[in-house]
Design a protein around this motif. Structure first.
Motif, PDB file in Angstrom:
ATOM      1  N   MET A 246       0.834  -1.196   0.000  1.00  0.00           N
ATOM      2  CA  MET A 246       0.000   0.000   0.000  1.00  0.00           C
ATOM      3  C   MET A 246       0.874   1.253   0.000  1.00  0.00           C
ATOM      4  N   VAL A 247       1.924   1.237   0.836  1.00  0.00           N
ATOM      5  CA  VAL A 247       2.847   2.366   0.878  1.00  0.00           C
ATOM      6  C   VAL A 247       3.492   2.576  -0.494  1.00  0.00           C
ATOM      7  N   GLN A 248       3.943   1.501  -1.091  1.00  0.00           N
ATOM      8  CA  GLN A 248       4.597   1.579  -2.399  1.00  0.00           C
ATOM      9  C   GLN A 248       3.651   2.155  -3.454  1.00  0.00           C
ATOM     10  N   ASN A 249       2.415   1.715  -3.410  1.00  0.00           N
ATOM     11  CA  ASN A 249       1.430   2.178  -4.388  1.00  0.00           C
ATOM     12  C   ASN A 249       1.099   3.654  -4.201  1.00  0.00           C
ATOM     13  N   ILE A 250       1.096   4.108  -2.952  1.00  0.00           N
ATOM     14  CA  ILE A 250       0.707   5.491  -2.667  1.00  0.00           C
ATOM     15  C   ILE A 250       1.820   6.471  -3.002  1.00  0.00           C
ATOM     16  N   ILE A 251       3.061   6.127  -2.654  1.00  0.00           N
ATOM     17  CA  ILE A 251       4.150   7.107  -2.832  1.00  0.00           C
ATOM     18  C   ILE A 251       5.158   6.712  -3.902  1.00  0.00           C
ATOM     19  N   GLY A 252       4.998   5.504  -4.477  1.00  0.00           N
ATOM     20  CA  GLY A 252       5.887   5.101  -5.553  1.00  0.00           C
ATOM     21  C   GLY A 252       7.304   4.799  -5.130  1.00  0.00           C
ATOM     22  N   CYS A 253       7.500   4.282  -3.939  1.00  0.00           N
ATOM     23  CA  CYS A 253       8.850   3.954  -3.463  1.00  0.00           C
ATOM     24  C   CYS A 253       9.420   2.790  -4.292  1.00  0.00           C
ATOM     25  N   LEU A 287      -8.282   0.212   6.093  1.00  0.00           N
ATOM     26  CA  LEU A 287      -6.848   0.067   6.324  1.00  0.00           C
ATOM     27  C   LEU A 287      -6.053   0.895   5.318  1.00  0.00           C
ATOM     28  N   GLN A 288      -6.420   0.793   4.039  1.00  0.00           N
ATOM     29  CA  GLN A 288      -5.698   1.539   3.012  1.00  0.00           C
ATOM     30  C   GLN A 288      -5.873   3.042   3.194  1.00  0.00           C
ATOM     31  N   ALA A 289      -7.072   3.474   3.541  1.00  0.00           N
ATOM     32  CA  ALA A 289      -7.309   4.902   3.759  1.00  0.00           C
ATOM     33  C   ALA A 289      -6.483   5.405   4.938  1.00  0.00           C
ATOM     34  N   THR A 290      -6.321   4.579   5.963  1.00  0.00           N
ATOM     35  CA  THR A 290      -5.537   4.979   7.127  1.00  0.00           C
ATOM     36  C   THR A 290      -4.061   5.056   6.784  1.00  0.00           C
ATOM     37  N   VAL A 291      -3.550   4.092   6.002  1.00  0.00           N
ATOM     38  CA  VAL A 291      -2.158   4.146   5.572  1.00  0.00           C
ATOM     39  C   VAL A 291      -1.899   5.430   4.792  1.00  0.00           C
ATOM     40  N   ARG A 292      -2.853   5.791   3.936  1.00  0.00           N
ATOM     41  CA  ARG A 292      -2.707   7.041   3.171  1.00  0.00           C
ATOM     42  C   ARG A 292      -2.649   8.244   4.107  1.00  0.00           C
ATOM     43  N   SER A 293      -3.488   8.250   5.149  1.00  0.00           N
ATOM     44  CA  SER A 293      -3.482   9.368   6.108  1.00  0.00           C
ATOM     45  C   SER A 293      -2.179   9.411   6.886  1.00  0.00           C
TER      46      SER A 293
END
Length: 296
Positions: A246-253, A287-293
């Protein structure tokens, strides 16, 4: 208006419970060692001193209280398992003896329902892949789990027709913390974003708001539908790889994800019992919305 006393209401999990009960129309009283900061909650709440101290008469805190939610727990900062540090006797005295004294006091003062926040840790070591039901024999392998189980049993023994008791076995609570506080996955995120090697690990996660909704259901469900005094509260089974994807998808790490954990061998808690009362947790979407926050 129904008045609910919440011990540990300023803690990470307690804060979700207090906010949810306020929004649901309850009059909330926070019990603890120090009053909450004025801006901690969306509305002003009453405060009463309350301690995990078995030798103190704290009957005054329960006067004019309808229900008691016991979310307080004394432990080494950041640790539940192993939270006794180098003082196992003090850990037991506070969290078992102190809790039982509060349960007894609540009953003696005419409180109608008591909800205790217990833990998945009561189950301890189980066969790989076996689901955990409320009647699964417990095999606590930590002092933390053993004390939670003892407190459950002590509370259940105090139950009467006029004093209904419920223990919620909760695991892996997540959510956005207070401003300035680190969230539970901060070290994991830091390691991933720094390119460090991360070991596979699985766990079950449940949002603090969903825990609070479970508490509300335990308080408001008609007594003839509360079958038994224990309910599992758990939501998403996921591993480090899934969270970091999820982190990778959100910020492109660009860093590689850790290997997958053996999810099939994990002991998930069955939640049919509380879902039958109308509990609907947020699942992977929350869960995904919280990771984004958290990343924001």
């Amino acid at each position: 208006m129904t008045r609910v006393l919440v011990s540990g209401g300023t803690g990470f999990v307690g804060r979700f419970i207090v906010e949810h009960l306020i929004a649901s129309g309850y009059e909330v009283v926070v019990g603890g060692r120090t009053p909450p900061a004025s801006a901690l909650f969306s509305k002003p709440v009453a405060f009463v001193p309350l301690a995990l101290a078995p030798d103190i008469d704290q009957g005054g805190a329960f006067r004019h209280i309808d229900h008691f939610v016991h979310a307080a727990f004394q432990h080494v900062a950041g640790r539940y398992r192993g939270g006794e540090g180098n003082d196992p006797e003090g850990f037991r005295r506070s969290n078992l003896d102190g809790s039982v004294r509060l349960f007894q006091t609540a009953r003696n003062e005419g409180v109608k329902r008591c909800v205790f926040l217990s833990s998945r840790a009561v189950y301890g070591e189980q066969p790989p892949g076996a689901d955990l039901f409320e009647d699964t024999p417990c095999n606590s392998d930590s002092l933390y789990g053993a004390l939670k189980l003892e407190a459950e049993n002590e509370l259940d023994a105090l139950g009467t027709a006029a004093f209904k008791t419920v223990s919620l076995r909760v695991t892996g609570v997540y959510g956005v913390p207070d401003e300035g506080a680190a969230h539970k996955w901060q070290p994991l995120f830091d390691d991933y974003l720094s390119g460090r090697v991360i070991a596979p690990r699985a766990g079950t996660e449940v949002h603090g708001e969903d825990v609070a909704a479970a508490v509300r259901l335990a308080l408001q469900t008609p007594l003839d539908r509360l079958q038994g005094g224990v309910m599992n509260v758990s939501d998403v089974l996921i591993d480090n790889r899934g969270i970091l994807a999820m982190v990778q998808n959100i910020i492109g790490c660009p860093h590689p994800l850790p290997g997958p954990a053996a999810l099939a061998a994990f002991n998930s808690m069955n939640t049919e019992k509380i879902r039958a009362l109308g509990w609907q947790p947020g699942g992977r979407e929350r869960l995904q919305a919280t990771v984004r926050s958290l990343l924001a």
